[in-house]
Scaffold this active site. Structure first.
Site, PDB file in Angstrom:
ATOM      1  N   PRO A  17      -5.251   6.316  -1.469  1.00  0.00           N
ATOM      2  CA  PRO A  17      -5.880   5.499  -2.591  1.00  0.00           C
ATOM      3  C   PRO A  17      -7.438   5.618  -2.567  1.00  0.00           C
ATOM      4  O   PRO A  17      -7.961   5.334  -1.719  1.00  0.00           O
ATOM      5  CB  PRO A  17      -5.319   4.061  -2.479  1.00  0.00           C
ATOM      6  CG  PRO A  17      -4.776   4.019  -1.119  1.00  0.00           C
ATOM      7  CD  PRO A  17      -4.472   5.244  -0.704  1.00  0.00           C
ATOM      8  N   VAL A  40     -10.897   4.802  -4.979  1.00  0.00           N
ATOM      9  CA  VAL A  40     -11.807   4.173  -5.995  1.00  0.00           C
ATOM     10  C   VAL A  40     -11.940   5.052  -7.059  1.00  0.00           C
ATOM     11  O   VAL A  40     -12.724   5.927  -7.086  1.00  0.00           O
ATOM     12  CB  VAL A  40     -12.626   2.921  -5.543  1.00  0.00           C
ATOM     13  CG1 VAL A  40     -13.254   2.384  -6.828  1.00  0.00           C
ATOM     14  CG2 VAL A  40     -12.057   2.262  -4.500  1.00  0.00           C
ATOM     15  N   GLN A  48      -0.996   0.491  -4.980  1.00  0.00           N
ATOM     16  CA  GLN A  48      -1.630  -0.488  -4.097  1.00  0.00           C
ATOM     17  C   GLN A  48      -2.243  -1.625  -4.846  1.00  0.00           C
ATOM     18  O   GLN A  48      -2.952  -1.205  -5.735  1.00  0.00           O
ATOM     19  CB  GLN A  48      -2.832   0.523  -3.309  1.00  0.00           C
ATOM     20  CG  GLN A  48      -3.362  -0.140  -2.032  1.00  0.00           C
ATOM     21  CD  GLN A  48      -4.283   0.381  -1.432  1.00  0.00           C
ATOM     22  OE1 GLN A  48      -5.394   0.344  -1.938  1.00  0.00           O
ATOM     23  NE2 GLN A  48      -3.933   0.812  -0.063  1.00  0.00           N
ATOM     24  N   CYS A  62      -9.496  -2.431   3.146  1.00  0.00           N
ATOM     25  CA  CYS A  62     -10.633  -2.288   2.384  1.00  0.00           C
ATOM     26  C   CYS A  62     -12.002  -3.227   3.114  1.00  0.00           C
ATOM     27  O   CYS A  62     -11.699  -4.338   3.332  1.00  0.00           O
ATOM     28  CB  CYS A  62     -10.345  -2.920   1.020  1.00  0.00           C
ATOM     29  SG  CYS A  62     -12.044  -2.741  -0.080  1.00  0.00           S
ATOM     30  N   LYS A 115      -1.476  -1.158   4.422  1.00  0.00           N
ATOM     31  CA  LYS A 115      -2.460  -0.272   4.829  1.00  0.00           C
ATOM     32  C   LYS A 115      -3.292  -1.211   5.649  1.00  0.00           C
ATOM     33  O   LYS A 115      -4.015  -2.004   5.287  1.00  0.00           O
ATOM     34  CB  LYS A 115      -3.092   0.640   3.886  1.00  0.00           C
ATOM     35  CG  LYS A 115      -4.271   1.292   4.515  1.00  0.00           C
ATOM     36  CD  LYS A 115      -5.017   2.283   3.345  1.00  0.00           C
ATOM     37  CE  LYS A 115      -5.880   3.192   4.131  1.00  0.00           C
ATOM     38  NZ  LYS A 115      -6.757   3.837   2.781  1.00  0.00           N
TER      39      LYS A 115
END
Length: 481
Positions: free
Chosen positions: A31, A33, A85, A114, A156
């Site tokens: 994933p 952004v 996600q 993140c 994750k």
């Protein structure tokens, strides 16, 4: 989004867990952004990408706003398998988002990695790795409220400075029924530092569910290299070299023991075989080799026990097994392999000791059989000698008692005559010896007389010497006067 959803409803959703059992390295588009939108996913799928993620979507906004759903999520019938996600900090909010997305995607992923400041300040992303119980609760809630058994729930994460905390987090998520875990091999504070692939490998070795490696994988070659470095999932692993060697060693032990136990090869023949020069050279290193193999097998046996205990301790309730059957099968496969390794190492260790004992017993039995044969030969010889002596004794007794026939009497007379001749010969020898002794005695007497004469002559000379010495002394006295 509505038109795309109509197309999606017409297609059949896929089970992402099938990818991890495909026998190939699973190529996943992570994933990103603003990048991992539908157009980008469509592009990478044309280049053999196996699994795609959407960009991170805040679950609370997705549940609350239809506008957010329309702008953040689009898909079509070719966009599968697809993982959406979410960033979430509440279990029920994540469940609501999962229920909304369930008809259109193949699974969801909870972002616990993140490192952006806004995400951490809002309670999303990497701060969740410090809340393992919350992560476990969110995974369990989604599992309990989504009825589709093929719908995957993954997370994750990033790693802790203390890797034990990361392993604990992963094990709690596994117990809650997570499908797989993606591990980014950096801590929260690290950005461009080298990825800790060794940490991913340790996590993989501690888990029984698929682990996906993430971090600095930019080419297919990088993916292959990281797969070999971390042993991360995506490829079904065959029996490792060490256990293949143990299995071959076990079969070899069985074959050797069967040959040693063949009834038509006697221990004496095995003893001759063991006396070959080749075996004599190997015997020098035999004890060291035996102890080395014992130590190796014990280490492998203890490792197999540890693996069996690890996978036996994973308890999956009935509902979790139904909704996450692939993970349950994966655990059972790991348990089966660890039990197989336990049997291989255990029987190899046992048969190695039996083989050593068998060779020792064969050698001892061969020596005993050789000693027995030698003793039997000695006994037979002694028996024959005893019979011979008994027969001679009987003949002598018959000769002495006069019961013998004429030939025996002639033999006795001849023996007596021979004894007489020997007596005469001995007498003659004695006479010669006496004469020699007498002669020697006479010579001794003569020598004695000569020594007496020499002694008297010596005394006479000594007296004359004394007289001369006295005369010389008197002459010297007169000169002095």
């Amino acid at each position: 989004m509505i038109g795309d959803i109509r197309e999606t409803k017409e297609c059949q959703l896929k089970d992402p867990m099938d990818l991890f059992n495909s026998g190939q390295v699973v190529k996943i588009c992570a994933p990103m952004v603003r990048y991992s939108k539908l157009a980008f996913r469509t592009l990478v799928r044309k280049y053999s990408c196996d699994l795609c993620y959407t960009p991170m979507i805040v679950a609370a906004d997705f549940v609350r706003s239809a506008k957010a759903r329309d702008s953040e999520f689009t898909t079509n019938k070719g966009d599968h398998p697809l993982i959406v996600q979410f960033a979430a900090k509440e279990a029920q909010v994540l469940c609501d988002a999962a229920r909304i997305i369930c008809p259109f995607a193949d699974g969801i992923d909870l972002n616990c990695g993140c490192p952006q400041r806004w995400a951490i300040s809002e309670g999303y992303g990497a701060c969740l790795i410090n809340k393992p119980d919350l992560v476990k609760d969110m995974v369990r809630h989604v599992r309990s409220q989504i009825d589709n058994p093929k719908f995957s729930v993954s997370i994750k994460i990033r790693i802790h400075e203390d890797l034990k905390r990361t392993v604990d987090l992963c094990q709690k998520a596994e117990a809650a029924g997570v499908s797989w875990i993606t591990v980014h091999g950096r801590s929260i504070e690290e950005r461009h530092q080298p990825v800790h692939y060794d940490a991913i490998k340790i996590i993989k070795q501690s888990m029984s569910i698929p682990i996906v490696a993430n971090g600095d994988i930019k080419t297919l070659k990088d993916a292959e290299n990281v797969h070999h470095l971390t042993e991360a999932d995506g490829k079904i692993k065959q029996m490792t070299f060490q256990w293949t060697a143990v299995a071959a060693f076990l079969y070899g032990e069985i074959a050797i023991i069967l040959v040693l136990c063949l009834p038509f090869i006697s221990p004496l023949r095995w003893q001759k075989i063991f006396m070959f020069p080749l075996w004599s050279k190997m015997a020098v290193f035999w004890n060291k080799m035996f102890l080395t193999i014992i130590v190796l097998l014990i280490v492998l046996f203890l490792d197999a026990i540890r693996e069996v205990r690890k996978y036996s301790s994973v308890h999956v309730n009935e509902k979790a097994a139904n909704v996450n059957s692939s993970a349950f099968d994966h655990i059972q496969m790991k348990l089966f392999r660890s039990q197989r390794n336990l049997y291989l190492s255990g029987f190899s260790l046992f048969l190695w000791l039996v083989l050593r004992r068998t060779v020792t017993l064969l050698t001892q039995l061969a020596k005993e059989m050789a000693s027995h044969a030698a003793l039997e030969t000695q006994v037979n010889d002694a028996t024959e000698a005893a019979k011979k002596y008994m027969a001679e004794n009987e003949r002598l007794q018959e000769a002495l008692s006069g019961k013998g026939d004429g030939k025996k009497k002639e033999s006795t007379d001849a023996t007596e005559e021979k004894l007489k001749e020997e007596v005469e010969h001995l007498k003659a020898e004695l006479q010669k010896t006496s004469s020699a002794f007498h002669k020697a005695k006479t010579e001794v007497a003569t020598v004695k007389k000569q020594s007496e004469g020499l002694r008297r002559e010596y005394d006479h000379l000594m007296k004359e010497f004394e007289q001369l010495q006295q005369s010389l002394n008197k002459a010297e006295d007169k000169k002095d006067l």
